[in-house]
Write an enzyme that holds these catalytic residues in place. Structure first.
Site, short mmCIF file in Angstrom:
data_model
loop_
_atom_site.label_atom_id
_atom_site.label_comp_id
_atom_site.label_asym_id
_atom_site.label_seq_id
_atom_site.Cartn_x
_atom_site.Cartn_y
_atom_site.Cartn_z
N ASP B 158 1.06 -1.45 -0.43
CA ASP B 158 0.36 -0.24 -0.19
C ASP B 158 1.18 1.58 -0.35
O ASP B 158 2.03 1.07 0.78
CB ASP B 158 -0.61 0.22 1.13
N GLU B 161 1.89 2.79 2.99
CA GLU B 161 2.09 1.85 4.75
C GLU B 161 3.37 2.77 4.83
O GLU B 161 4.45 2.09 4.44
CB GLU B 161 3.19 0.89 3.90
N ASP B 193 -2.79 -3.87 3.97
CA ASP B 193 -1.14 -2.83 3.65
C ASP B 193 -0.60 -3.70 2.92
O ASP B 193 0.24 -2.61 2.24
CB ASP B 193 -0.85 -2.68 4.90
N GLU B 213 -2.00 -6.51 7.17
CA GLU B 213 -2.15 -5.58 7.94
C GLU B 213 -1.02 -5.39 9.27
O GLU B 213 -0.97 -6.43 9.99
CB GLU B 213 -3.71 -4.99 9.16
N ARG B 214 -0.44 -4.40 8.83
CA ARG B 214 0.72 -4.29 9.48
C ARG B 214 0.84 -3.05 10.97
O ARG B 214 0.43 -2.32 10.02
CB ARG B 214 2.08 -4.63 8.64
#
Lengths: 309, 431
Positions: B158, B161, B193, B213-214
């Site tokens: 992303d 991100e 992300d 998802e980070r």
């Protein structure tokens, strides 16, 4: 006769709801540890620590070695005349498997990590069972990017769909904290799932909107409530809402206008928006506009709930 | 619209043509000298498109001398005598011809009108925007197939991100991924992300069923505090991908995060246990996070490319049905979402339904909980339905208490008079 059954049903529902409540619910959940855990290095230490907490637990021989499962006391479900109330303990669909350092290293060397998943599924065949593999924390050297251990864990996760938890030192303490967290999460699961069933049917997340709730008391507050209603539409900003309210101080007036006047939508579209910045040379959108006006019309006149706004 | 009508008669002068043919034939038979002239005249007459009504008119044509014209006139006189007696059909006259032409014009005009009406019924010539929308709709319907070996797996990162508002983090992400030799691409994602897509030579893109998802620990803390965490979880669950991975990255010593560490860990455990699709993975730092992504990328290569799986596009409901039936990815044909479909579906400003807006509006009232709002909407799904019901009430008292008896929530508690009256007053009175 049906009244009595209704009453009992209601009572059962009430009881069920009570058991679900966060805070109460932990009393109805217990751990079950496999007897094999007593024999690992820090097994006795773990039991000792468990005794110091509020967690209820039992030790049994489970279908798989070194497992931990959870059981919930669901209360008596059936009506049996004259029978004493028994506690019915149902197994929760969660299984933890503890790997000691030696066990894990051996499994890595013999490359039979791939068997872990199928073995667990055989031991606990319930369809929606979730499995977690607890291993000691990997020591990752600074320079090796893809250690085989890390890759092995990823494979466990992706190919076998097992969750992995890594325990730091001291392992006993960490495991205890983990068990406490898991027990709390499992205990509260029915309550959360009930909430989720409602919220999940909407695409937008609805539980966040409560900060600007309007208290309506003794007839005051309806004006602000009306403004809040208008703000729910994506296109409506503060100034737009004020413009609409200047035209229609309450929903009744807007509804009447829509119903009686064929040109109502156009009139609404032409209402001017007062910009707080004062008059400016280049201003494009000083009116409410056809799009928003039509959306308002649709919102208050559509009978099909799936109409898109 | 004006049009030129060209009327061409198949045989403009049938009578005269036949006579000339007869005379020519006679002359040829007797080998008269006149045959040459006759032949010429006949050819000229055949080529002439307009009808001629007398021998004298024929004089304009080549080969028609005064004798021939006279002959035709004589013949015509005889013919008309016979025609008036009824033995032969009448010869054409100017007026008749003109009438016939008018008739033809009328027929053509009628035809034109019909055509125009048909055109109006059909969609008018499409504007550029309409054409684009049509193309987009067709694209959504199209089924994409990718057979084994025809696709590559690419990691999508992303553009947003970051764990701060600076581009530095994104650059670091990219440089780590490059160092680790992970094939990736930076793109705007509407949810998550990191995603993986399978892309074929034609440029079709199907999304593998994993979304990452980070979150750094400090991000996690701040998002829990302001409520974004639950909203994000909800959006991830709604996107349709069956495997959600929360990649939680340590932030130094994980101290001074804004919330006690234990609360954060509990939130993560809750996410893991209480949602069926969420996995939580911990990593030490940014670099280790990227190593994890590399590991997943190669595991996916194994799972899809080396296993020679063939892919085809499905929609969200089909995908859900598929993941319920086959618990483990053992089949060699896998249905996946199209990237475009996922992108559009998960966009934050996707359109709302009347029902959704109505529920949100009802929730604005302080004493209305979600259970109660849902109970109302289940009975009266739109504001108009509620207002209609108010209209059907016999008295105002009845209308005020219309909603009081609705059963809400698992315990089926009644909505109550106070709330019912409140709502009634809101919609029906002036203020």
């Amino acid at each position: 006769m049906s009244n009595k059954a209704d009453k009992l049903l209601k009572q059962a529902m009430k009881e069920q709801q009570k058991r679900m409540k966060p805070g109460e619910c932990q009393r109805y959940v217990r751990l079950v540890l496999d007897a094999g855990l007593l024999r690992i290095a820090w097994g006795q230490e773990l039991i000792g620590k468990l005794n110091n907490t509020d967690l209820k637990y039992e030790i049994r021989t489970l279908p798989a070695r070194n497992c931990i499962i959870w059981e919930r006391n669901v209360g008596q479900q059936t009506l049996a005349a004259g029978a004493a109330l028994e506690d019915a303990w149902h197994m929760e669909p969660q299984v933890l498997v503890i790997f000691t350092e030696t066990d894990f290293q051996r499994a890595l060397k013999e490359q039979n990590l791939a068997c872990i998943g199928p073995k667990l599924h055989d031991a606990f065949p319930a369809a929606d069972c979730q499995f977690t593999v607890v291993v000691p924390r990997l020591r990752q050297s600074k320079h090796s990017a893809g250690s085989s251990e890390a890759d092995a864990l990823i494979e466990l996760q992706l190919l076998q769909q097992l969750h992995v938890e890594q325990l730091a030192q001291p392992q006993c303490q960490e495991l205890l904290a983990l068990l406490q967290r898991y027990t709390k999460a499992i205990a509260e699961k029915p309550y959360k799932q009930q909430r989720q069933a409602i919220l999940g049917s909407f695409k937008k997340y609805l539980a966040n909107d409560n900060k600007q709730c309007v208290r309506v008391e003794q007839g005051n507050g309806y004006g602000r409530l009306w403004q809040q209603h208008l703000n729910r539409l994506p296109l409506v900003t503060l100034e737009v809402a004020e413009a609409i309210i200047s035209q229609y101080s309450c929903p009744k007036r807007m509804l009447e206008h829509f119903a009686n006047d064929a040109q109502a939508v156009q009139t609404l579209a032409d209402v001017k928006i007062k910009r707080s910045n004062g008059p400016q040379p280049l201003q494009s959108e000083r009116r409410i506009g056809n799009v928003l006006s039509n959306k308002l019309y649709t919102l208050y006149n559509a009978r099909d709930p799936n109409t898109l706004i | 619209m004006e049009a030129r009508l060209e009327i061409k008669l198949l045989e403009p002068n049938p009578l005269f043509t036949r006579w000339l043919e007869r005379w020519l034939h006679e002359a040829e038979r007797r080998n008269r000298k006149s045959q040459h002239k006759l032949r010429q005249a006949l050819e000229a007459l055949r080529n002439y498109p307009l009808p001629l009504y007398s021998g004298r008119e024929c004089a304009v044509l080549r080969g028609f001398g005064s004798t021939l014209c006279q002959l035709i006139d004589d013949e015509l006189r005889q013919y008309q005598v016979l025609a008036s007696k009824g033995t032969l059909p009448m010869a054409a006259t100017v007026t008749q011809y003109q009438e016939q032409v008018q008739q033809v014009v009328k027929v053509v005009q009628k035809k034109q009108q019909k055509q125009q009406q048909q055109l109006l019924k059909q969609p008018k010539k499409l504007t550029k925007k309409a054409l684009q929308e049509l193309a987009a709709a067709e694209e959504r319907e199209r089924i994409v197939q990718m057979c084994a070996g025809s696709y590559r797996i690419v990691l999508l990162v992303d553009t947003q991100e970051t764990s701060g508002k600076n581009k530095r983090i994104l650059d670091q992400t990219r440089s780590y991924l490059q160092t680790l030799n992970v094939e990736h691409e930076v793109r705007r994602l509407t949810v998550g992300d990191f995603l993986w897509i399978a892309r074929d030579a034609a440029g079709n893109e199907l999304v593998l069923p994993y979304i990452v998802e980070r979150k750094r620990m400090d991000d996690l803390a701040s998002s829990i505090r302001d409520g974004r965490f639950h909203e994000q979880k909800h959006r991830l669950a709604q996107c349709g991908l069956p495997h959600i991975i929360y990649l939680i990255e340590d932030y130094g010593d994980n101290e001074q995060l804004g919330l006690p560490l234990d609360s954060l860990l509990q939130a993560l455990t809750n996410a893991r246990i209480q949602s069926a699709n969420i996995q939580v993975v911990r990593s030490d730092n940014h670099y280790r996070s990227m190593c994890y992504l590399r590991g997943v990328s190669s595991a996916l290569e194994q799972l899809y490319v080396h296993a020679a799986k063939s892919l085809h596009s499905v929609d969200k409901t089909q995908l859900e049905a598929q993941s319920q039936h086959s618990s483990r990815s053992s089949s060699s044909h896998v249905g996946l979402l199209k990237f475009r479909a996922l992108y559009e579906d998960s966009a934050r400003n996707a359109q709302l339904t009347v029902r959704e807006v109505f529920v949100q509006q009802l929730l604005q009232l302080h004493s209305l909980s979600i259970d109660r709002a849902l109970a109302i909407v289940e009975r009266y799904a739109t504001p108009r339905q509620l207002l209609d019901a108010y209209g059907k009430c016999q008295s105002e008292a009845e209308a005020r208490l219309l909603l009081a008896g609705l059963c809400c929530g698992p315990l089926q508690r009644p909505l109550g008079e106070k709330v019912s009256q409140c709502i009634h007053q809101f919609y029906m009175s002036d203020f």
